[in-house]
Structure formats: structure tokens, C-alpha cells
Design a protein around this motif. Structure first.
Motif, PDB file in Angstrom:
ATOM      1  N   LEU A  43       0.716  -1.248   0.032  1.00 28.68           N
ATOM      2  CA  LEU A  43      -0.152   0.077   0.034  1.00 28.68           C
ATOM      3  C   LEU A  43       0.899   1.313   0.051  1.00 28.68           C
ATOM      4  N   GLY A  44       1.900   1.326   0.709  1.00 32.77           N
ATOM      5  CA  GLY A  44       2.892   2.289   0.698  1.00 32.77           C
ATOM      6  C   GLY A  44       3.539   2.639  -0.428  1.00 32.77           C
ATOM      7  N   GLU A  45       3.926   1.411  -1.170  1.00 34.28           N
ATOM      8  CA  GLU A  45       4.545   1.509  -2.615  1.00 34.28           C
ATOM      9  C   GLU A  45       3.600   2.275  -3.692  1.00 34.28           C
ATOM     10  N   LYS A  46       2.291   1.806  -3.513  1.00 33.81           N
ATOM     11  CA  LYS A  46       1.218   2.331  -4.534  1.00 33.81           C
ATOM     12  C   LYS A  46       0.952   3.891  -4.173  1.00 33.81           C
ATOM     13  N   LEU A  47       0.772   4.033  -2.924  1.00 37.13           N
ATOM     14  CA  LEU A  47       0.496   5.501  -2.682  1.00 37.13           C
ATOM     15  C   LEU A  47       1.584   6.492  -2.521  1.00 37.13           C
ATOM     16  N   ASN A  48       2.729   5.733  -2.574  1.00 34.39           N
ATOM     17  CA  ASN A  48       4.014   6.936  -2.336  1.00 34.39           C
ATOM     18  C   ASN A  48       4.085   7.401  -1.021  1.00 34.39           C
ATOM     19  N   PHE A  49       3.679   6.692  -0.252  1.00 30.79           N
ATOM     20  CA  PHE A  49       3.716   7.121   1.549  1.00 30.79           C
ATOM     21  C   PHE A  49       4.591   6.135   2.318  1.00 30.79           C
ATOM     22  N   PRO A  50       5.102   6.960   3.289  1.00 32.69           N
ATOM     23  CA  PRO A  50       5.792   6.075   4.063  1.00 32.69           C
ATOM     24  C   PRO A  50       5.135   4.831   4.767  1.00 32.69           C
ATOM     25  N   ILE A  51       5.875   3.603   4.682  1.00 27.59           N
ATOM     26  CA  ILE A  51       5.420   2.330   5.120  1.00 27.59           C
ATOM     27  C   ILE A  51       5.064   2.457   6.703  1.00 27.59           C
ATOM     28  N   ASP A  52       6.069   3.084   7.427  1.00 27.84           N
ATOM     29  CA  ASP A  52       5.744   3.243   8.893  1.00 27.84           C
ATOM     30  C   ASP A  52       4.497   3.742   9.399  1.00 27.84           C
ATOM     31  N   SER A  53       4.064   4.880   8.671  1.00 32.33           N
ATOM     32  CA  SER A  53       3.123   5.588   8.908  1.00 32.33           C
ATOM     33  C   SER A  53       2.062   4.668   8.761  1.00 32.33           C
ATOM     34  N   ILE A  54       1.756   4.056   7.589  1.00 29.03           N
ATOM     35  CA  ILE A  54       0.807   3.249   7.359  1.00 29.03           C
ATOM     36  C   ILE A  54       0.443   2.036   8.431  1.00 29.03           C
ATOM     37  N   ARG A  55       1.644   1.553   8.862  1.00 32.72           N
ATOM     38  CA  ARG A  55       1.788   0.775   9.877  1.00 32.72           C
ATOM     39  C   ARG A  55       0.906   1.191  11.141  1.00 32.72           C
ATOM     40  N   LEU A  56       1.606   2.391  11.388  1.00 30.17           N
ATOM     41  CA  LEU A  56       1.127   3.078  12.931  1.00 30.17           C
ATOM     42  C   LEU A  56      -0.377   3.579  12.688  1.00 30.17           C
ATOM     43  N   PHE A  57      -0.752   3.767  11.640  1.00 34.49           N
ATOM     44  CA  PHE A  57      -2.247   4.048  11.472  1.00 34.49           C
ATOM     45  C   PHE A  57      -3.033   2.622  11.802  1.00 34.49           C
ATOM     46  N   PHE A  58      -2.779   1.376  11.084  1.00 36.58           N
ATOM     47  CA  PHE A  58      -3.342   0.159  11.387  1.00 36.58           C
ATOM     48  C   PHE A  58      -3.318  -0.117  12.916  1.00 36.58           C
ATOM     49  N   ILE A  59      -2.371   0.135  13.655  1.00 30.74           N
ATOM     50  CA  ILE A  59      -2.064  -0.017  14.935  1.00 30.74           C
ATOM     51  C   ILE A  59      -3.064   0.801  15.863  1.00 30.74           C
ATOM     52  N   TYR A  60      -3.038   2.074  15.644  1.00 33.08           N
ATOM     53  CA  TYR A  60      -3.782   3.155  16.360  1.00 33.08           C
ATOM     54  C   TYR A  60      -5.018   2.949  16.053  1.00 33.08           C
ATOM     55  N   ALA A  61      -5.503   2.697  14.848  1.00 32.13           N
ATOM     56  CA  ALA A  61      -7.117   2.618  14.404  1.00 32.13           C
ATOM     57  C   ALA A  61      -7.526   1.185  14.959  1.00 32.13           C
ATOM     58  N   SER A  62      -6.704   0.304  15.099  1.00 32.06           N
ATOM     59  CA  SER A  62      -7.330  -0.930  15.870  1.00 32.06           C
ATOM     60  C   SER A  62      -7.464  -0.940  17.274  1.00 32.06           C
ATOM     61  N   PHE A  63      -6.410  -0.039  18.159  1.00 30.14           N
ATOM     62  CA  PHE A  63      -6.961   0.191  19.402  1.00 30.14           C
ATOM     63  C   PHE A  63      -8.095   1.137  19.585  1.00 30.14           C
ATOM     64  N   ILE A  64      -8.279   2.139  18.701  1.00 27.23           N
ATOM     65  CA  ILE A  64      -9.661   2.819  18.728  1.00 27.23           C
ATOM     66  C   ILE A  64     -10.886   2.283  18.571  1.00 27.23           C
ATOM     67  N   THR A  65     -10.601   1.531  17.461  1.00 28.28           N
ATOM     68  CA  THR A  65     -11.960   0.950  16.931  1.00 28.28           C
ATOM     69  C   THR A  65     -12.078  -0.618  17.354  1.00 28.28           C
ATOM     70  N   PHE A  66     -11.444  -0.913  18.197  1.00 25.22           N
ATOM     71  CA  PHE A  66     -11.694  -2.431  18.730  1.00 25.22           C
ATOM     72  C   PHE A  66     -11.343  -3.495  17.945  1.00 25.22           C
ATOM     73  N   GLY A  67     -10.419  -3.213  16.782  1.00 27.07           N
ATOM     74  CA  GLY A  67      -9.825  -4.166  15.859  1.00 27.07           C
ATOM     75  C   GLY A  67     -10.365  -4.510  14.571  1.00 27.07           C
ATOM     76  N   SER A  68     -11.384  -3.413  14.296  1.00 25.11           N
ATOM     77  CA  SER A  68     -11.987  -3.466  12.939  1.00 25.11           C
ATOM     78  C   SER A  68     -10.915  -3.221  11.670  1.00 25.11           C
ATOM     79  N   PRO A  69      -9.928  -2.742  11.709  1.00 25.85           N
ATOM     80  CA  PRO A  69      -9.024  -2.357  10.815  1.00 25.85           C
ATOM     81  C   PRO A  69      -8.435  -3.786  10.492  1.00 25.85           C
TER      82      PRO A  69
END
Length: 72
Positions: A19-45
Motif C-alpha cells: 500500500l505504501g509503494e502504491k500510494l508513495n507514502f511512508p510504510i511506517d506511517s501506514i503501519r502506525l495507522f493500522f495499529i492506532y486504528a485497531s486500538f481505537i475501533t476495537f480491531g475492525s481495521p
């Protein structure tokens, strides 16, 4: 902590890196987004992550099926 990071990088599906390669976005930021979103939304990501991983595997399977190698 480094062993844990290496374990997940070796056994992950590669969804965040792809996803980071396709969107030309830092991979670490995408991983952190998934981690934080999982905690906030109780695992739906996690469901979204697994569905993207399945789509990647299915696409790879169909590409391999359409382009067979002579000596596989």
C-alpha cells in the motif's frame, strides 16, 4: 523488541508495504495507522487488513495461473 519486529516483518502479508509503494507514502506511517486504528475501533481495521491480504494472494494466484512457467 527487535526480535518481535523481525518476526512480524517476516510473517506479515506485506499489505502495508504494498500500500505504501502504491500510494508513495511512508510504510511506517501506514503501519502506525493500522495499529492506532485497531486500538481505537476495537480491531475492525484487522478485518480490512486480512481482506486486503486475501485479495493480494488471490491476484497473485490468478496471475500465476494466466502465465504458467514451463519448468515450475
Amino acid at each position: 523488541m527487535e526480535k518481535l519486529k523481525l518476526f512480524f516483518e517476516e510473517h506479515a502479508f506485506g499489505v502495508c508495504s504494498r500500500l505504501g509503494e502504491k500510494l508513495n507514502f511512508p510504510i511506517d506511517s501506514i503501519r502506525l495507522f493500522f495499529i492506532y486504528a485497531s486500538f481505537i475501533t476495537f480491531g475492525s481495521p484487522v478485518i480490512m487488513y486480512v481482506s486486503m491480504a486475501m485479495m493480494m494472494k488471490i491476484r497473485k494466484y490468478f496471475r500465476k495461473m494466466n502465465n504458467p512457467v514451463l519448468f515450475d
